[in-house]
Every structure is written in structure tokens, then in C-alpha cells.
Design a protein around this motif. Structure first.
Motif, mmCIF file in Angstrom:
data_model
loop_
_atom_site.group_PDB
_atom_site.id
_atom_site.type_symbol
_atom_site.label_atom_id
_atom_site.label_comp_id
_atom_site.label_asym_id
_atom_site.label_seq_id
_atom_site.Cartn_x
_atom_site.Cartn_y
_atom_site.Cartn_z
ATOM 1 N N GLY A 57 -5.996 0.983 -6.994
ATOM 2 C CA GLY A 57 -5.735 0.875 -5.697
ATOM 3 C C GLY A 57 -6.731 0.845 -4.720
ATOM 4 N N THR A 58 -6.314 0.043 -3.723
ATOM 5 C CA THR A 58 -7.615 -0.003 -2.561
ATOM 6 C C THR A 58 -6.898 0.353 -1.066
ATOM 7 O OG1 THR A 58 -7.205 -2.241 -1.837
ATOM 8 C CG2 THR A 58 -8.552 -2.058 -3.634
ATOM 9 N N GLN A 59 -7.716 0.345 -0.304
ATOM 10 C CA GLN A 59 -6.990 0.710 1.188
ATOM 11 C C GLN A 59 -6.625 -0.680 1.737
ATOM 12 O OE1 GLN A 59 -10.223 1.299 0.202
ATOM 13 N NE2 GLN A 59 -11.556 2.078 1.681
ATOM 14 N N ASN A 89 -4.093 -4.485 -4.624
ATOM 15 C CA ASN A 89 -4.642 -3.518 -5.746
ATOM 16 C C ASN A 89 -5.641 -4.707 -6.308
ATOM 17 O OD1 ASN A 89 -2.723 -1.425 -5.998
ATOM 18 N ND2 ASN A 89 -1.447 -2.701 -6.823
ATOM 19 N N PRO A 113 -7.871 5.139 -7.264
ATOM 20 C CA PRO A 113 -7.113 5.509 -8.514
ATOM 21 C C PRO A 113 -6.615 4.327 -9.343
ATOM 22 C CG PRO A 113 -5.989 5.352 -6.286
ATOM 23 C CD PRO A 113 -7.274 5.151 -5.896
ATOM 24 N N MET A 123 0.783 0.110 -5.078
ATOM 25 C CA MET A 123 0.524 -0.077 -3.923
ATOM 26 C C MET A 123 1.513 -0.388 -2.833
ATOM 27 S SD MET A 123 -1.409 0.457 -1.122
ATOM 28 C CE MET A 123 -2.456 -0.258 0.213
#
Lengths: 356, 427
Positions: A57-59, A89, A113, A123
Motif C-alpha cells: 500500500g502507498t499513500q 498499490n 504495508p 486500498m
């Protein structure tokens, strides 16, 4: 004045140049896949070649230091190639199973994560919100960050009956899209009009034409050409606000959240479905929107407890029926959930089918 | 480059917790970039007042009429450094594949000219380079453009497209999604870069009916991979799956979840024979039998028993038109208009581009201002749309025929004759 540079109208770049070499070699020739652990996919080609994918996962809204860190990880652990999924992601592809565990460890230790595969909550697909949109009722990145903190366990594990796709949207245009659970701003009051600005800022016939219920008409207010809204007809959709910013629809108190369930884009089993409203009136409460998380978790809990394997939220509700959905989630069924828009009679129960 | 940070008590609360924090990222950028100091200030102000403070305007690059999302702050007096905070929409490669070399180059360019904030990706699929002043838009675009990347769509224009991972890494891919996306979109760059359509037009490309890019719900023209021959089977993988999952899973999660009851469990000795039957043994006694003529290509059994059951080899695409979200007449799904077309040879791909061109031409000429393709079809009826773009009707286009008699049918005999003639010439 210096001569301006003409753009090179090259369009979409060729993706093949960016593919991992094994993906280029086996393009269109994959045979099957499995999932050795949550967050990891293993694809096997017809010729026996294998590739492992680690998903993290990314922001989504990433500072360049984060992107460079993700690149460092790709160069050191993952053969220098990545791709992004439609839900933001990041995926790393490696040609050797031995590289998977160190890559997973490095991503985890770096705060990304690993998960989002199979029967997880992936996400949240989301929008721009206060960070960059010109018409947002709320923030997107912050609401998603807060919610994904709460759903972290469900992202890194595969404990759901089937995959769960959540979306958020900062207005009713719903750029976040359809979802198993969709969290969407719902305005509850007509726009507040700044009549001093309308004449200069808005093309009035366009705004009149934009209203889905013909509630807007030209008017002279305080001697100035403006627009007025028939507030009894107004459905508070906000369609007039983008073409006419002086018709402010966002309201710190009265712009609420509604929650929708059962949207499915896949054709698997049943045909694709739209999500349906199951909760509303939820306050827009930054920075962590706890009331939204509470409803989402309630729905997820009921789904996790009760759905059968391979049932998406829509399949689950098809099986148990809406009365039981409301019973199991404890959410009230309110009169506003009975559709009265065009075509709405098709959503009514035209049968004697009732579960007792 | 040392502007004092604003107090951000709300945003600070988004730095804790296990999910990556965009706030931490924004703060890191603010250490070297005053624009981000004030951007954080404005965002905190939004969190405190629960309102947005951006307005649009006109910003672009030389030669193009769209692709830059202009943002001017309404609270610039409080946050002057981020008074201009525009976004460049840049089209990604199909499938969103990158190597680290190109990502690092993006970062370097955006560090020099912009805020340092990049979103992978926006909901339409663009790489969103977020936060740049009006003066820097042109040089930043020039550098990205020199790398082989081009501006995406905005406004009443052909929009940036998306495809799934597809043939690059998915066994369920039924065509070359990346090639189709690139050929189609690159044929309509004029309609992307010089917005002059009634409203937006979106293409999306999914490799199979799992439709991982939500094309039916979101695209004006959805291209979805499918096949028309028999499902392939692999006994080794089928037996392996069964050994791991057993009879309960096979019955409850595969057989009984088939929407058209096209898949049945049989004693191996009793498996039907026939041209449209696929069958595979899962054990020494039992087989799974698929009636391919009644399979609707929903993908469920293939998803569950990946590799044991697989798509066929006579592959192609289905095309649906008119999907969109709420505003203004309510949600619309795409409608099937081409049940099957091959997509293998250059001529096949050119036929897809031609179909897309016909749709865009018809849309440009017939849609009202701010009306999407789906809304136009609802207003004029599917048959008028099909006749306008030169497609024949097909019963696959409807869930069921008309349920009311309110229609003029003067042309019945001619229509029946036409269909009979077509059937005769096809036979």
C-alpha cells in the motif's frame, strides 16, 4: 519573445519498454497464478517461467522522497521494475522466490504495508478533496489515511469472504467510483448564493440547464442579474456549483456523509451492480472521521461474519435480502432509501417474496 | 527556503497509525519548499473550517488547450507561497508499468519545477504532478514531454485511458490491452489536447470480464476481453485444486455459483460428448463439465480454479458504450453494442479505432452540451445510436425485449426481410 517550444504530440507511451523482462518475454503467455501468502502473487507461464509479485500500500499522494525510497527498494530488492494498480498499490515483480521474503521485510520495515491481494480489504480508491479539488465537500487523502489505519489488519490479511473494494468521494459526482462500500459526501441544504458575484462568474443559461430538477431560474436580485433556486424542488446535488462557484453547496455542518454498499464492477457470477445507499447523515468530522469508520466497520463486521466464500457484498445481500442486511448491521432503514428518481420503480419489490 | 511552518494540529493527527502518511510526506517536502509550507497551512485551514479553498482558472502549455488543472487559492493572502498550485495530468503507459529510471527522472523534474508531490494515479488514470506555479508549468511540461510523456485530457475532451495489467502478467487476458489502448487513444489526441467535444469521452480497456478497470461503470466506450470457443482445461491443475479444496468447495463455490448453470459435476464415465463441451477430471471418479454454449463468460469458475479452467483461444473483445456516474440523470452502466470482434491482426485493431472514431464523431455531432454518451443514448434510443454509427442490432444488446406496445412499427416487414436476407447471406 523567444520562440515557443511545440509539444511533441506523442500520446500514450509504449508500455513494453517499461515491463519487467520476464513479463515482456511471457506477454500474453501466462497460464495460472496462486497466492503463496497475503500480498504476494505467483504467476506461472505456459513455458514454466515463474514471476512473483509483492503488493504494498502507498499513500497515493506521494512526496518525491517516498517515491525515491520505493525506487531504492526496487533497485536493491526487486530488479528495478514496478507498476501501480488502479487502487494506487505498488507492485514489485521478482524472478526468484528467494527474493520475496527480503522484499516483503524491507517494504514492511519501511512503512509500506504488504497486502491488498485476494480476500483482503484493498486500498481505498479516492479523489483529491481539500488538497486540490475546486468543489470538494471534504478531504480525501486524510479520510482514507484514517480509515486505512483502522483497516490495516484487513489489508495485510486475507480474512474476508471475498475481496472488498472501498471508495471515497468528496461530492456526489462520485469520482471515487462504485464500491463494495462507497463513502460519499451528501449535501442536505440547497446552495447558498452570493448574488453579488453570479453575474460576473457564471454563464447563467448553462447553470440553469445543469440542474437535474429544473429548480434554478434567472432572477434579478438587488438590481443585479443573478439566479435563484426553488428550494422545495432542489435535491442538493451540487451540479450547479462547478459552473457557478458563487452557488456554494458545501457546508461545514450540513454536508454529511452517506455510505453505500454492494457496488461490483466485475461480471463474475451476477452482472455488474451499482452501490446502494444504506446510511447517511454522518458528520464530516476531520481529521479522523471516526463516525464514518464506525459505520464502515459495522458493515465489514457483519459481512465478514455472515457472507459465504466468494460472495462479494452484493452477492451476500442478494442471498440474505435487504431486511436482514439492515438487521445484521444494525443500520436503520430510512424512507430516503426508497428511490424516487427516474426508473426507480424497478427497484421496488414487485413480488410476494418476503423472508420471515 | 526556510519559511516557518504553520501550526497544523489537525494534520498532525494523520501522522500516526500504520498506513503511510501523506502528511509526513508533505512536511518532508516543506523542509525545502516554501510552497509546501503554505500548502500545509491552507490544508490545515480547510480541516479547521471544513471547506475547500481552490478555484479554477486558465493555465496551459503552448500548443494544447487542456491537461493542466489550474488551481488558485482563495486564501492566498494567508498562504501566499501556494497561491498557485496547479496539476499537470500526464498519461501513463498502459498497465501503469515503470522502471525506476523513469520514476527518478519524474522526481528530479518535479523537484526542480514543482512541489515534489506526485499522485500515482488519479481516478482517470493520469499521473498527477501536483503543485506548480503558472510560470513553471511550461518548462516542467517540456521536460516531461522530452522524456516521451504527453499531456492527458481535461474538460470536454477525450480523456486519459486506463488498462489492467493484462497480457503482461495475467493468464486471463484476452487481447493486447496495452496495444489497443495506445492505438485508440493516440488516434484521438487532437480531441484530447484541444477540447471541443460536447463533454468528456472516456475509453477503458479490461483484458477479461473481471473488468479490473471498472470500464462498464465508468467508460463511454469499454473494451473488454472475451472468447467464443470452448474453455480450456488442465487436468493436473484441476486435480491439484480438488485435492486441496475438496467436494464441498467444488460444489458450493464453483458449480452452484455459475450464473447460467452451465457447469455441472459428473461422474467421469457419464460426461457428455459434444463440440461445445469442455470437461476435466478432478479426481479418479468425478469431472467438471462445462456447456460452453451456455457459458456467459462471467469468469467466476476460472477465477476460483485458475489454470484448471481457463479462457478459450479464439479470443477477442466485447464493446460496451455509455457508462458514467451520477450527474446528471443518474448512474448508467455501459450497454453491449459489439458482442464480439477479433483483435489480433493490424486490420482488427484498425477496425476498433474506426469504431471508436464513429462513436466520437456521432457524439460530437449529436450530444447536447455537457451530455455524456450514455445520456445521449438514453435520450435518442439505442437503435438511433446504432444506426448512426453503422452497427447492426443483436439480441445480446438487451436484457429482454420491449415490455410495452408504445411504438410505431410501420417498417416491420422490411426489417424482417432485411434480417432474413442477412441470415441467408451469412449461411
Amino acid at each position: 519573445m523567444a520562440e515557443m517550444r511545440q509539444p511533441i504530440e506523442s500520446g500514450v507511451p509504449d508500455h513494453v519498454q517499461y515491463l519487467h523482462p520476464l513479463m515482456k518475454k511471457n506477454y500474453g503467455n501466462w497460464k495460472y497464478h496462486d497466492r503463496p501468502r497475503p500480498g504476494v502473487l505467483h504467476h506461472v507461464a505456459h513455458n514454466g517461467d515463474q514471476i512473483w509479485t509483492v503488493k504494498a500500500g502507498t499513500q497515493r499522494q506521494m512526496d518525491l522522497y517516498t517515491i525515491r525510497k520505493l525506487c531504492d527498494i526496487a533497485d536493491k530488492f526487486a530488479e528495478g521494475h514496478v507498476r501501480f494498480t488502479t487502487r494506487s498499490n505498488i507492485e514489485y515483480m521478482v524472478s526468484d522466490e528467494k527474493k520475496v521474503a527480503p522484499l516483503v521485510a524491507e517494504l514492511t520495515n519501511s512503512g509500506f504495508p504488504v497486502g491488498g491481494t485476494g480476500n483482503s480489504v484493498s486500498m481505498i480508491a479516492h479523489t483529491q478533496g481539500w488538497l486540490h479539488c475546486d468543489i470538494p465537500g471534504t478531504d480525501a487523502s486524510g479520510a482514507v489515511k484514517a480509515l486505512m489505519d483502522e483497516l490495516h489488519h484487513e489489508f495485510i490479511n486475507e480474512e474476508m469472504p471475498h475481496r472488498v473494494k472501498i471508495t471515497t468521494s468528496c461530492c456526489e459526482i462520485n469520482c471515487g467510483g462504485q464500491g463494495d462500500i462507497a463513502i460519499v459526501i451528501q449535501h442536505t441544504k440547497p446552495p447558498k448564493i452570493n448574488h453579488d458575484l453570479v453575474a460576473n462568474a457564471c454563464e447563467r443559461p448553462t447553470v440553469v440547464a445543469r440542474c437535474p430538477v429544473a429548480a434554478i431560474r434567472p432572477a434579478l436580485v438587488n438590481g443585479k442579474p443573478s439566479l435563484e433556486v426553488d428550494e422545495k424542488k432542489c435535491i442538493c446535488c451540487g451540479a450547479c456549483y462547478p459552473p457557478c462557484p458563487p452557488m456554494q453547496i458545501n457546508d461545514p455542518e450540513h454536508s454529511k456523509f452517506a455510505i453505500w454498499v454492494g457496488g461490483k464492477n466485475a461480471n463474475a457470477r451476477g452482472k455488474p451492480t451499482f452501490h446502494k445507499m444504506v446510511a447517511a447523515g454522518i458528520p464530516n468530522n476531520p481529521p479522523r472521521w471516526p463516525e464514518v469508520a464506525e459505520v464502515v466497520k459495522k458493515i465489514l463486521h457483519a459481512y465478514k461474519e455472515d457472507a459465504h466464500p466468494w460472495e462479494r457484498t452484493s452477492d451476500w445481500i442478494d442471498r440474505i435480502g435487504w431486511p436482514r442486511f439492515f438487521e445484521k448491521t444494525g443500520l436503520p432503514f430510512v424512507k430516503y432509501m426508497i428511490d424516487d428518481w427516474r426508473g426507480s420503480r424497478a427497484s421496488l419489490n414487485a413480488s410476494a417474496h418476503v423472508r420471515f | 527556503m526556510a519559511k516557518k511552518m504553520h501550526e497544523t494540529p489537525n494534520l498532525d493527527q494523520l501522522e500516526s497509525g500504520p498506513w503511510p502518511s501523506f502528511v509526513t510526506g508533505l512536511k518532508r517536502l516543506a523542509q525545502d519548499n516554501d510552497m509546501m509550507v503554505d500548502l500545509l497551512g491552507q490544508l490545515e485551514h480547510s480541516y479547521q473550517t471544513r471547506k475547500g479553498y481552490w478555484k479554477g482558472g486558465t493555465v496551459g502549455v503552448f500548443g494544447y488547450g487542456g491537461g493542466v488543472i489550474p488551481r488558485f487559492s482563495e486564501v492566498a493572502s494567508m498562504f501566499p507561497e501556494s497561491s498557485e498550485f496547479h496539476t499537470l495530468r500526464i498519461m501513463p503507459p498502459a498497465g501503469m508499468h515503470y522502471n525506476t529510471d523513469i520514476l527518478r527522472k519524474f522526481c528530479d523534474i518535479w523537484e526542480r519545477h514543482g512541489s515534489g508531490l506526485i499522485a500515482f494515479h488519479g481516478q482517470s488514470g493520469d499521473i498527477m504532478f501536483q503543485g506548480i506555479s503558472s510560470d513553471n508549468v511550461q518548462p516542467a511540461f517540456d521536460e516531461l514531454n522530452e522524456l516521451g510523456f504527453d499531456m492527458g485530457g481535461a474538460g470536454p475532451a477525450v480523456r486519459t485511458s486506463m488498462s489492467c495489467v493484462g497480457a503482461a502478467r495475467c493468464e486471463q487476458s484476452c487481447y493486447d490491452e496495452g496495444k489497443a489502448l495506445r492505438m485508440v487513444v493516440n488516434n484521438f489526441l487532437d480531441d484530447m489536447h484541444r477540447p471541443a467535444l460536447p463533454y468528456k469521452f472516456k475509453f477503458k480497456f479490461s483484458g477479461c470480464p473481471n473488468d479490473c478497470v471498472n470500464s462498464i461503470q465508468r467508460a463511454d466506450m469499454a473494451v473488454i476481453g472475451t472468447w467464443r470457443d470452448n474453455m480450456r482445461v488442465d487436468e493436473g491443475l484441476a486435480r491439484k485444486w480438488y485435492a486441496k479444496h475438496g467436494m464441498d468447495d467444488l460444489v458450493n463455490n464453483v458449480i452452484s455459483r455459475c450464473p447460467t448453470k452451465a457447469i455441472t459435476l459428473k461422474e467421469s464415465a457419464k460426461v457428455a460428448k459434444g463440440e461445445r463441451i469442455s470437461a476435466v477430471a478432478v479426481s479418479d471418479t468425478h469431472s467438471v463439465e462445462v456447456d460452453n454454449s451456455n457459458c456467459v463468460r462471467c469468469m467466476h469458475c476460472i477465477n476460483v480454479m485458475t489454470g484448471a479452467l481457463a479462457t478459450g483461444t479464439d479470443k477477442g473483445v466485447s464493446v460496451l458504450v455509455g457508462g458514467k456516474r451520477t450527474l446528471k440523470i443518474g448512474d448508467l452502466m455501459g450497454t453491449m453494442v459489439v458482442p464480439f470482434m477479433k483483435l489480433e491482426t493490424e486490420e482488427d485493431f484498425e477496425a476498433l479505432v474506426e469504431l471508436a472514431g464513429n462513436m466520437i464523431d456521432f457524439f460530437a455531432e449529436n450530444a447536447l452540451e455537457h451530455e455524456r454518451t450514455g445520456e445521449m443514448i438514453e435520450r435518442i434510443g439505442l437503435v438511433n445510436f446504432l444506426e448512426g454509427i453503422g452497427l447492426d442490432i443483436d439480441p445480446n444488446m438487451v436484457n429482454y425485449p420491449r415490455t410495452n406496445p408504445y411504438v410505431r412499427m410501420d417498417g416491420w416487414d422490411e426489417e424482417v426481410a432485411k434480417i432474413k436476407q442477412k441470415q441467408a447471406s451469412a449461411a
